[in-house]
Design an enzyme around this catalytic site. Structure first.
Site, PDB file in Angstrom:
ATOM      1  N   ASN A   2       0.929  -1.332  -0.023  1.00 25.19           N
ATOM      2  CA  ASN A   2      -0.123   0.032  -0.013  1.00 25.19           C
ATOM      3  C   ASN A   2       0.719   1.210   0.022  1.00 25.19           C
ATOM      4  OD1 ASN A   2      -2.390   1.891   1.082  1.00 25.19           O
ATOM      5  ND2 ASN A   2      -0.810   1.967   2.612  1.00 25.19           N
ATOM      6  N   TYR A  17       2.797  10.279 -11.718  1.00 25.51           N
ATOM      7  CA  TYR A  17       1.980   9.405 -10.732  1.00 25.51           C
ATOM      8  C   TYR A  17       1.198   8.532 -11.665  1.00 25.51           C
ATOM      9  CZ  TYR A  17      -1.363   7.939  -7.225  1.00 25.51           C
ATOM     10  OH  TYR A  17      -1.985   7.077  -6.471  1.00 25.51           O
ATOM     11  N   LYS A  34       1.585   4.190 -11.436  1.00 23.83           N
ATOM     12  CA  LYS A  34       0.220   3.177 -11.160  1.00 23.83           C
ATOM     13  C   LYS A  34      -0.027   2.459 -12.317  1.00 23.83           C
ATOM     14  CE  LYS A  34      -0.256   4.385  -6.942  1.00 23.83           C
ATOM     15  NZ  LYS A  34      -0.202   3.388  -5.703  1.00 23.83           N
ATOM     16  N   VAL A  50      -9.978   8.919  -2.580  1.00 22.96           N
ATOM     17  CA  VAL A  50      -9.947   8.775  -1.090  1.00 22.96           C
ATOM     18  C   VAL A  50      -9.395   9.991  -0.430  1.00 22.96           C
ATOM     19  CG1 VAL A  50      -9.666   6.929   0.381  1.00 22.96           C
ATOM     20  CG2 VAL A  50      -9.451   6.411  -2.026  1.00 22.96           C
TER      21      VAL A  50
HETATM   22  P1  NDP Z   1      -1.670   8.493   2.758  1.00 21.00           P
HETATM   23  O1  NDP Z   1      -0.710   9.474   2.503  1.00 21.00           O
HETATM   24  O2  NDP Z   1      -2.644   8.666   3.933  1.00 21.00           O
HETATM   25  O3  NDP Z   1      -0.783   7.259   3.133  1.00 21.00           O
HETATM   26  C1  NDP Z   1       0.502   6.645   2.598  1.00 21.00           C
HETATM   27  C2  NDP Z   1       1.227   5.835   3.220  1.00 21.00           C
HETATM   28  O4  NDP Z   1       2.486   5.362   2.620  1.00 21.00           O
HETATM   29  C3  NDP Z   1       1.464   6.439   4.474  1.00 21.00           C
HETATM   30  O5  NDP Z   1       1.334   5.416   5.925  1.00 21.00           O
HETATM   31  C4  NDP Z   1       3.075   6.668   4.378  1.00 21.00           C
HETATM   32  O6  NDP Z   1       3.776   6.265   5.603  1.00 21.00           O
HETATM   33  C5  NDP Z   1       3.545   5.257   3.185  1.00 21.00           C
HETATM   34  N1  NDP Z   1       4.656   5.691   2.581  1.00 21.00           N
HETATM   35  C6  NDP Z   1       5.083   6.740   1.813  1.00 21.00           C
HETATM   36  N2  NDP Z   1       5.914   6.594   1.382  1.00 21.00           N
HETATM   37  C7  NDP Z   1       6.830   5.694   1.913  1.00 21.00           C
HETATM   38  C8  NDP Z   1       8.051   4.802   2.026  1.00 21.00           C
HETATM   39  N3  NDP Z   1       9.220   5.586   1.364  1.00 21.00           N
HETATM   40  N4  NDP Z   1       8.274   3.899   2.894  1.00 21.00           N
HETATM   41  C9  NDP Z   1       7.258   3.326   3.710  1.00 21.00           C
HETATM   42  N5  NDP Z   1       6.074   3.727   3.626  1.00 21.00           N
HETATM   43  C10 NDP Z   1       5.851   4.792   2.797  1.00 21.00           C
HETATM   44  O7  NDP Z   1      -2.230   8.313   1.480  1.00 21.00           O
HETATM   45  P2  NDP Z   1      -3.188   6.828   1.049  1.00 21.00           P
HETATM   46  O8  NDP Z   1      -3.768   6.035   1.997  1.00 21.00           O
HETATM   47  O9  NDP Z   1      -4.156   7.600   0.232  1.00 21.00           O
HETATM   48  O10 NDP Z   1      -2.524   6.250  -0.109  1.00 21.00           O
HETATM   49  C11 NDP Z   1      -2.276   4.729   0.174  1.00 21.00           C
HETATM   50  C12 NDP Z   1      -1.979   4.029  -1.249  1.00 21.00           C
HETATM   51  O11 NDP Z   1      -3.430   4.440  -1.931  1.00 21.00           O
HETATM   52  C13 NDP Z   1      -1.030   4.841  -2.179  1.00 21.00           C
HETATM   53  O12 NDP Z   1      -0.206   3.696  -2.789  1.00 21.00           O
HETATM   54  C14 NDP Z   1      -1.753   5.574  -3.243  1.00 21.00           C
HETATM   55  O13 NDP Z   1      -1.125   5.853  -4.139  1.00 21.00           O
HETATM   56  C15 NDP Z   1      -3.022   4.833  -3.159  1.00 21.00           C
HETATM   57  N6  NDP Z   1      -4.088   5.491  -3.813  1.00 21.00           N
HETATM   58  C16 NDP Z   1      -4.777   6.710  -2.955  1.00 21.00           C
HETATM   59  C17 NDP Z   1      -5.874   7.189  -3.352  1.00 21.00           C
HETATM   60  C18 NDP Z   1      -6.355   8.451  -2.988  1.00 21.00           C
HETATM   61  O14 NDP Z   1      -7.104   9.266  -3.303  1.00 21.00           O
HETATM   62  N7  NDP Z   1      -5.930   8.611  -1.435  1.00 21.00           N
HETATM   63  C19 NDP Z   1      -6.441   6.998  -4.678  1.00 21.00           C
HETATM   64  C20 NDP Z   1      -5.815   5.808  -5.279  1.00 21.00           C
HETATM   65  C21 NDP Z   1      -4.758   5.242  -5.074  1.00 21.00           C
HETATM   66  P3  NDP Z   1       5.112   7.132   6.277  1.00 21.00           P
HETATM   67  O15 NDP Z   1       4.893   8.645   5.819  1.00 21.00           O
HETATM   68  O16 NDP Z   1       4.867   7.251   7.786  1.00 21.00           O
HETATM   69  O17 NDP Z   1       6.323   6.297   5.682  1.00 21.00           O
HETATM   70  C1  8X3 Z   2      -5.304   8.939  -6.517  1.00 16.70           C
HETATM   71  C2  8X3 Z   2      -6.324   9.012  -7.520  1.00 16.70           C
HETATM   72  O1  8X3 Z   2      -7.147  10.504  -9.394  1.00 16.70           O
HETATM   73  O2  8X3 Z   2      -5.841  11.754  -7.511  1.00 16.70           O
HETATM   74  O3  8X3 Z   2      -4.600   7.558  -6.957  1.00 16.70           O
HETATM   75  O4  8X3 Z   2      -4.957  10.185  -9.227  1.00 16.70           O
HETATM   76  S1  8X3 Z   2      -5.997  10.422  -8.490  1.00 16.70           S
END
Ligand code: NDP
Ligand code: 8X3
Length: 257
Positions: free
Chosen positions: A91, A157, A161, A190
């Site tokens: 994730n 980005y 993906k 999200v």
């Molecule tokens: P958040 O920013 O809330 O969470 C991201 C998480 O990734 C954090 O726990 C962060 O932890 C961790 N992370 C980032 N970089 C690193 C690293 N180098 N090593 C270890 N951990 C890392 O965002 P989301 O929960 O939304 O994102 C989770 C996933 O969902 C991502 O892959 C994102 O691309 C994907 N996603 C999100 C969407 C959205 O709209 N929110 C939509 C589609 C996909 P820490 O900083 O403590 O290391």
């Molecule tokens: C995150 C969703 O549409 O901002 O993956 O790229 S979007």
């Protein structure tokens, strides 16, 4: 439905958003959780809460998925019981910046590529062999709708993906004879720390992403991850694209006012 009690689930990026919600729902379902992220104080806090509330085992690891030596060393040092990973939720990920490609910042590109593609690969490279050995396991990659279609200024980005999408398909093929499930969960908007990270802490800009619509919650996504992880042995959900009702594509939103 498969029972998750006493199974071992490894969640990367468990300090926030979707990862935190997955750790919580899987703990509630009785799984033991290995939680990883860089912000170890957040991971420690969640870990303790989950242990107390759900009477499960947890282990916290401070991990930067971009560093292959760190990933290798950390995973080689955990106790054998924690190496029996049944489900890996890849994730950890992020978006950085929102620039047109001719104005993009190379350091933003590096960070996204290193985290979203190489980080996912590094963790998978260390965990998948353990699953292959046991001929059992489930890898759940958190991709994105942006792994299926891009959008203006989504460039790098989205490219990362798209790569996750390709890797999910590839892992499924490479591990086909090893009894390993591979699922890609691909959300649209999200509301998590995602936009705050993308816009480097600019709260107003981050909030504006969700103006006039109701975005998904991290819990909505965690519920779909849990659904995929609890299908019968013979069933593999390949991919799921999940959007809020008000989103039809990466570029089409219905915003009220
Ligand atoms: P958040 O920013 O809330 O969470 C991201 C998480 O990734 C954090 O726990 C962060 O932890 C961790 N992370 C980032 N970089 C690193 C690293 N180098 N090593 C270890 N951990 C890392 O965002 P989301 O929960 O939304 O994102 C989770 C996933 O969902 C991502 O892959 C994102 O691309 C994907 N996603 C999100 C969407 C959205 O709209 N929110 C939509 C589609 C996909 P820490 O900083 O403590 O290391
Ligand atoms: C995150 C969703 O549409 O901002 O993956 O790229 S979007």
């Amino acid at each position: 439905m498969r029972d998750l009690k006493h199974r071992t689930v490894f969640v990367t990026g468990a300090s926030s958003g979707i990862g935190k919600a997955c750790a919580t729902l899987f703990a509630e379902a009785g799984a033991n959780i290995l939680l990883a992220a860089r912000r170890i104080e957040k991971v420690n806090k969640l870990s303790e809460e989950l242990r107390k509330q759900y009477k499960i085992k947890t282990k916290e690891i401070k991990l930067d998925v971009r560093n292959y030596d760190e990933v290798t060393k950390t995973l080689s040092l955990i106790d054998d019981q924690w190496k029996q990973i049944d489900i890996l939720i890849n994730n950890a990920g992020l978006a950085r910046g929102f620039d047109k490609i001719h104005e993009g910042k190379v350091e933003d590109w590096d960070e996204m590529i290193d985290t979203n593609i190489k980080g996912l690969l590094f963790v998978t490279r260390r965990v998948l062999p353990l699953m292959v050995e046991r001929k059992s396991g489930h890898i759940i990659n958190i991709g994105s709708i942006a792994g299926h279609e891009t959008y203006p200024s989504g460039n790098v980005y989205a490219a990362t993906k798209f790569a996750v999408n390709a890797l999910s398909k590839s892992i499924r093929m490479d591990a086909l004879d090893k009894g390993i499930k591979v699922t890609s969960i691909d959300p649209g908007l999200v509301e998590t720390e995602f936009s705050l990270v993308r816009f480097s802490g600019d709260e107003k800009q981050a909030k504006s992403v969700y103006n006039g619509l109701t975005p998904l919650t991290a819990n909505d996504i965690a519920e779909t991850v849990l659904f995929c992880a609890t299908r019968p042995e013979n069933v593999n959900i390949n991919e799921m694209i999940i959007t809020p009702l008000a989103q039809a594509s990466t570029a089409h939103y219905y915003r009220k006012s």
